[in-house]
Write a protein that holds these residues in place. Structure first.
Motif, PDB file in Angstrom:
ATOM      1  N   LEU A  13      -4.448   7.251 -71.347  1.00  0.00           N
ATOM      2  CA  LEU A  13      -5.315   7.203 -72.472  1.00  0.00           C
ATOM      3  C   LEU A  13      -6.432   7.908 -72.909  1.00  0.00           C
ATOM      4  CD1 LEU A  13      -3.663   3.547 -73.618  1.00  0.00           C
ATOM      5  CD2 LEU A  13      -2.749   5.685 -74.075  1.00  0.00           C
ATOM      6  N   ARG A  14      -7.160   7.940 -71.687  1.00  0.00           N
ATOM      7  CA  ARG A  14      -8.530   8.464 -71.828  1.00  0.00           C
ATOM      8  C   ARG A  14      -8.716   9.774 -71.482  1.00  0.00           C
ATOM      9  NH1 ARG A  14      -9.203   3.396 -69.134  1.00  0.00           N
ATOM     10  NH2 ARG A  14      -9.558   4.680 -66.928  1.00  0.00           N
ATOM     11  N   THR A  15      -7.503  10.689 -71.125  1.00  0.00           N
ATOM     12  CA  THR A  15      -7.513  11.966 -70.401  1.00  0.00           C
ATOM     13  C   THR A  15      -7.902  12.874 -71.871  1.00  0.00           C
ATOM     14  OG1 THR A  15      -5.333  12.363 -70.836  1.00  0.00           O
ATOM     15  CG2 THR A  15      -6.023  11.629 -68.459  1.00  0.00           C
ATOM     16  N   PRO A  16      -8.348  14.056 -71.541  1.00  0.00           N
ATOM     17  CA  PRO A  16      -8.845  14.979 -72.742  1.00  0.00           C
ATOM     18  C   PRO A  16      -7.600  15.417 -73.370  1.00  0.00           C
ATOM     19  CG  PRO A  16     -10.259  15.558 -70.862  1.00  0.00           C
ATOM     20  CD  PRO A  16      -9.231  14.505 -70.297  1.00  0.00           C
ATOM     21  N   HIS A  17      -6.553  15.871 -72.712  1.00  0.00           N
ATOM     22  CA  HIS A  17      -5.114  16.185 -73.088  1.00  0.00           C
ATOM     23  C   HIS A  17      -4.474  15.286 -73.949  1.00  0.00           C
ATOM     24  CE1 HIS A  17      -4.277  15.317 -68.816  1.00  0.00           C
ATOM     25  NE2 HIS A  17      -3.340  14.606 -69.345  1.00  0.00           N
ATOM     26  N   PHE A  18      -4.779  13.944 -73.776  1.00  0.00           N
ATOM     27  CA  PHE A  18      -3.800  13.072 -74.490  1.00  0.00           C
ATOM     28  C   PHE A  18      -4.733  13.061 -75.662  1.00  0.00           C
ATOM     29  CE2 PHE A  18      -3.357   8.763 -76.140  1.00  0.00           C
ATOM     30  CZ  PHE A  18      -2.003   8.709 -76.278  1.00  0.00           C
ATOM     31  N   LEU A  19      -6.207  12.858 -75.708  1.00  0.00           N
ATOM     32  CA  LEU A  19      -6.756  12.658 -76.765  1.00  0.00           C
ATOM     33  C   LEU A  19      -6.721  13.754 -77.805  1.00  0.00           C
ATOM     34  CD1 LEU A  19     -10.055  11.210 -75.305  1.00  0.00           C
ATOM     35  CD2 LEU A  19      -8.273   9.954 -76.300  1.00  0.00           C
ATOM     36  N   LYS A  20      -6.439  14.884 -77.245  1.00  0.00           N
ATOM     37  CA  LYS A  20      -6.384  16.336 -78.067  1.00  0.00           C
ATOM     38  C   LYS A  20      -4.962  15.994 -78.938  1.00  0.00           C
ATOM     39  CE  LYS A  20      -5.453  21.193 -77.716  1.00  0.00           C
ATOM     40  NZ  LYS A  20      -5.474  22.296 -76.868  1.00  0.00           N
TER      41      LYS A  20
END
Length: 140
Positions: free
Chosen positions: A102-109
């Motif tokens: 949930l904290r990864t850049p790709h998920f946040l994007k």
């Protein structure tokens, strides 16, 4: 004639017990994995934006599986005849792996990029019964 020296039984028994306890702890740590987290996400997308949504989704799934060891599987399907009704099957090695995802850049994007495309999202918690895929795995 050789004479055998018998070690003190108490010391031998204690040593064997300590080895067994230590081996048992090691075996447990190696054979009892964290409980996998399996979720089903029901996502309803604005039909006018479905192609753009799928672009974000493909990118996010590919990055998650490639970069995150705790992401065991991510699959997306649309209900037949309803391309804007997306269903995701998400399998994580543990709750910690899910929280890290949930904290990864790709998920946040993905979350930020699709926020105005998603009409509804329902996460369904599950209890894994049998998780198996080609190539095996520790839950197969």
């Amino acid at each position: 004639m050789m004479r055998r020296v018998k070690p003190a039984m108490g010391a031998l028994t204690l040593a064997a017990f300590m080895l067994a306890v230590g081996a048992g702890r090691q075996a447990r740590a190696l054979t009892v994995p964290d409980k996998p987290i399996v979720r089903i996400a029901e996502v309803e997308i604005d039909p006018a934006q479905i192609e753009e949504y799928k672009t974000y989704l493909r990118e996010e799934i590919a990055a998650s599986v490639a970069r995150e060891p705790g992401v065991l599987s991510l699959s997306a399907v649309a209900i037949a005849g309803q391309p804007a009704s997306i269903r995701l099957l998400e399998v994580y090695a543990s709750d910690a792996a899910y929280q890290a995802h949930l904290r990864t850049p790709h998920f946040l994007k993905y979350k930020q990029g699709t926020a105005d495309m998603v009409r509804s999202l329902r996460l369904i918690e599950t209890e894994p019964v049998m998780l198996c895929a080609k190539g095996g795995g520790s839950y197969c």
